[in-house]
Design an enzyme around this catalytic site. Structure first.
Site, PDB file in Angstrom:
ATOM      1  N   HIS A  92     -92.998 -61.710  53.891  1.00 34.53           N
ATOM      2  CA  HIS A  92     -93.723 -62.802  53.236  1.00 34.53           C
ATOM      3  C   HIS A  92     -92.717 -63.945  53.032  1.00 34.53           C
ATOM      4  O   HIS A  92     -91.522 -63.691  52.857  1.00 34.53           O
ATOM      5  CB  HIS A  92     -94.209 -62.258  51.888  1.00 34.53           C
ATOM      6  CG  HIS A  92     -95.107 -63.152  51.098  1.00 34.53           C
ATOM      7  ND1 HIS A  92     -94.645 -64.230  50.403  1.00 34.53           N
ATOM      8  CD2 HIS A  92     -96.440 -63.090  50.858  1.00 34.53           C
ATOM      9  CE1 HIS A  92     -95.665 -64.810  49.773  1.00 34.53           C
ATOM     10  NE2 HIS A  92     -96.756 -64.140  50.028  1.00 34.53           N
TER      11      HIS A  92
ATOM     12  N   ASP B  68     -89.465 -55.514  48.433  1.00 35.83           N
ATOM     13  CA  ASP B  68     -90.595 -56.337  48.004  1.00 35.83           C
ATOM     14  C   ASP B  68     -91.809 -55.405  47.954  1.00 35.83           C
ATOM     15  O   ASP B  68     -92.362 -55.032  48.978  1.00 35.83           O
ATOM     16  CB  ASP B  68     -90.795 -57.482  49.003  1.00 35.83           C
ATOM     17  CG  ASP B  68     -92.067 -58.275  48.728  1.00 35.83           C
ATOM     18  OD1 ASP B  68     -92.864 -57.869  47.855  1.00 35.83           O
ATOM     19  OD2 ASP B  68     -92.268 -59.304  49.407  1.00 35.83           O
TER      20      ASP B  68
ATOM     21  N   GLN C 133     -97.372 -55.354  47.400  1.00 39.68           N
ATOM     22  CA  GLN C 133     -98.653 -54.742  47.779  1.00 39.68           C
ATOM     23  C   GLN C 133     -98.792 -53.296  47.279  1.00 39.68           C
ATOM     24  O   GLN C 133     -99.833 -52.679  47.487  1.00 39.68           O
ATOM     25  CB  GLN C 133     -98.818 -54.754  49.312  1.00 39.68           C
ATOM     26  CG  GLN C 133     -98.973 -56.137  49.902  1.00 39.68           C
ATOM     27  CD  GLN C 133    -100.259 -56.825  49.450  1.00 39.68           C
ATOM     28  OE1 GLN C 133    -101.222 -56.189  49.023  1.00 39.68           O
ATOM     29  NE2 GLN C 133    -100.279 -58.145  49.527  1.00 39.68           N
TER      30      GLN C 133
ATOM     31  N   LYS D 163    -101.760 -58.382  41.512  1.00 37.80           N
ATOM     32  CA  LYS D 163    -102.313 -57.639  42.646  1.00 37.80           C
ATOM     33  C   LYS D 163    -102.654 -56.212  42.240  1.00 37.80           C
ATOM     34  O   LYS D 163    -103.020 -55.390  43.080  1.00 37.80           O
ATOM     35  CB  LYS D 163    -101.333 -57.672  43.814  1.00 37.80           C
ATOM     36  CG  LYS D 163    -101.190 -59.069  44.405  1.00 37.80           C
ATOM     37  CD  LYS D 163    -100.236 -59.140  45.577  1.00 37.80           C
ATOM     38  CE  LYS D 163    -100.143 -60.588  46.066  1.00 37.80           C
ATOM     39  NZ  LYS D 163     -99.151 -60.750  47.129  1.00 37.80           N
TER      40      LYS D 163
ATOM     41  N   CYS E 294     -98.938 -66.548  54.590  1.00 32.78           N
ATOM     42  CA  CYS E 294     -97.572 -66.621  54.046  1.00 32.78           C
ATOM     43  C   CYS E 294     -96.575 -65.848  54.908  1.00 32.78           C
ATOM     44  O   CYS E 294     -95.611 -65.276  54.377  1.00 32.78           O
ATOM     45  CB  CYS E 294     -97.493 -66.105  52.602  1.00 32.78           C
ATOM     46  SG  CYS E 294     -98.393 -67.104  51.448  1.00 32.78           S
TER      47      CYS E 294
HETATM   48  C1  LIG Z   1     -98.192 -61.536  47.269  1.00 28.97           C
HETATM   49  C2  LIG Z   1     -96.908 -61.207  47.893  1.00 28.97           C
HETATM   50  C3  LIG Z   1     -95.745 -61.859  47.509  1.00 28.97           C
HETATM   51  C4  LIG Z   1     -95.713 -62.968  46.506  1.00 28.97           C
HETATM   52  O1  LIG Z   1     -96.169 -62.549  45.264  1.00 28.97           O
HETATM   53  P1  LIG Z   1     -96.392 -63.618  44.090  1.00 28.97           P
HETATM   54  O2  LIG Z   1     -97.179 -62.864  43.074  1.00 28.97           O
HETATM   55  O3  LIG Z   1     -97.144 -64.754  44.688  1.00 28.97           O
HETATM   56  O4  LIG Z   1     -95.053 -64.035  43.605  1.00 28.97           O
HETATM   57  C5  LIG Z   1     -94.559 -61.470  48.109  1.00 28.97           C
HETATM   58  N1  LIG Z   1     -94.533 -60.488  49.031  1.00 28.97           N
HETATM   59  C6  LIG Z   1     -95.642 -59.832  49.417  1.00 28.97           C
HETATM   60  C7  LIG Z   1     -95.537 -58.721  50.408  1.00 28.97           C
HETATM   61  C8  LIG Z   1     -96.877 -60.175  48.868  1.00 28.97           C
HETATM   62  O5  LIG Z   1     -97.965 -59.528  49.258  1.00 28.97           O
END
Ligand SMILES: *Cc1c(COP(=O)(O)O)cnc(C)c1O
Length: 410
Positions: free
Chosen positions: A122, A199, A202, A225, A367
């Site tokens: 992302h 990260d 998800q 999320k 993104c």
């Molecule tokens: C949504 C997402 C982000 C960003 O998250 P924010 O809540 O907008 O800071 C980063 N990495 C992944 C894989 C995402 O799905």
């Protein structure tokens, strides 16, 4: 597996799902962007401002103590949810993006050092590292993927070396839904003394999470999320590593003593929490975690797996559809995210037709422009499911896509 009755009961807890859009029932399948919120989360918000609202830590009075207690209680809840060793390893941030920026601006990187990311990232897990590399004269290296979106671990082993200071990898791609073999990557990185940031945006509520088993140095995600509010998330970091980082932002709360000659910093976690935190967000997030734990992460996972399999099976029947990252894969290693294109249609056009039918999907570069470039497309349509979605909604999506194709290909 949940009965349709159970799913209906869960749906009843989400008032927004009763909405109609252009006179059609809302079919919300943009959950990888953000999930809807259940009543208990909505009520927690009202309850906070009706009974708790106060600033934390600085006040000795009743309400301030109450707010502080609840904030620290949620910190412990998150500690348990991800199986961290100490609650002080949980740093509250604005979300995934800020957590990554915190690490990027606080770790020690010097000229000649290397940072490794992947093609699947992302933008939030690309741009902060580009900035650090540019500023410090470090080198950014990218782990390639194959046409199915699978990370090429052999190439990773060629990229990593003693020069690698940090490996930042997404646990699950927000475009392809594939669960990456992060444990292998973490172990391999540690052999070279590199730190690892995962990260996990998800992941929470979709896969059970144990940061100690993973042995990751950092893990980051957002509340929104996983049925919680926006504007709040965490950075998990191993205590020793967080202790070694310099502070991110400066101000109140993050200090022990301030004089004009010298300032000393607070202990963890407060060293990284300058200023008044998102007290409401933190406390309301606690209710979202209760919601998830009551249903059970494993139950959510197995229901969504069924939705995923059904959706892939149904979508595959559409003439001219191109599903990305779905080639002969074991769907146990995927979250319920599917990205696709349809014939030569523009993803925005498909999205607009679906929107008119009340179906909310994500369209565009998602993104992840480098990944779009890899697949040689400007954008994709993404559908992503949640615990409140149904098989019937997938049928409705299929009808919608057939209508879109018929209408747009005219
Ligand atoms: C949504 C997402 C982000 C960003 O998250 P924010 O809540 O907008 O800071 C980063 N990495 C992944 C894989 C995402 O799905």
């Amino acid at each position: 597996m949940f009965s349709q009755k159970t799913i209906q009961e869960i749906r009843n807890q989400f008032p927004i799902l009763k909405k109609t859009v252009y006179s059609n029932p809302l079919v919300y399948i943009d959950n990888a962007a953000t999930t809807q919120k259940p009543l208990q989360v909505i009520h927690a918000c009202e309850n906070y401002y009706s009974t708790i609202n106060s600033n934390v830590h600085r006040g000795l009075h009743f309400l301030s103590q109450k707010a502080t207690f609840h904030v620290e209680d949620v910190r412990k809840k998150i500690q348990n949810f991800i199986h961290a060793k100490h609650s002080s390893e949980i740093i509250f941030t604005k979300g995934t993006t800020e957590s990554i920026n915190l690490v990027a601006s606080s770790i020690k990187i010097k000229k000649g050092d290397e940072i490794i990311i992947s093609y699947l990232e992302h933008h939030s897990n690309i741009v902060p590292w580009q900035i650090v590399c540019k500023k410090k004269g470090a080198l950014l290296k990218i782990i390639p993927i194959d046409q199915d979106g699978v990370l090429q671990l052999k190439d990773f082993e060629l990229l990593i070396s003693e020069k690698t200071k940090l490996v930042a990898i997404t646990h699950v791609s927000n475009v392809l839904g594939i669960v990456n073999p992060v444990k292998n990557i973490i172990d391999k990185s540690h052999e070279y003394g590199a730190l690892v940031l995962i990260d996990g945006a998800q992941v929470p509520s979709n896969l059970s999470l144990n940061v100690q088993d993973l042995n990751t140095d950092f893990y980051v995600f957002s509340a929104h999320k996983m049925y919680g509010p926006t504007g709040i998330g965490i950075l998990y970091g191993k205590e020793k590593i967080l202790d070694s980082l310099s502070p991110y932002q400066a101000g109140g709360e993050m200090i022990k003593n301030v004089s004009f000659e010298k300032t000393t910093y607070s202990d963890l976690p407060f060293k990284f929490e300058a200023g008044t935190p998102n007290i409401e967000g933190i406390i309301v997030w606690g209710s979202a975690i209760d919601f998830v734990e009551k249903i059970g992460v494993e139950n959510i996972q197995s229901y969504k797996e069924k939705l995923l399999m059904y959706a892939i099976q149904r979508l595959s029947t559409i003439d001219g559809i191109q599903l990305y990252g779905c080639g002969g894969r074991d769907y146990k290693n995927r979250l319920s995210i599917i990205s696709f294109n349809l014939s030569k249609l523009h993803c925005f056009d498909i999205g607009s037709v679906l929107d008119r039918l009340g179906i909310a999907v994500r369209t565009g570069h998602l993104c992840a422009q480098p990944l779009m470039n890899f697949f040689n497309v400007a954008g994709m349509v993404r559908v992503s499911f949640s615990i409140y979605n149904t098989f019937k909604e997938i049928d409705y999506l299929l009808e919608g896509l057939l209508k879109a194709r018929k209408f747009l290909l005219k």
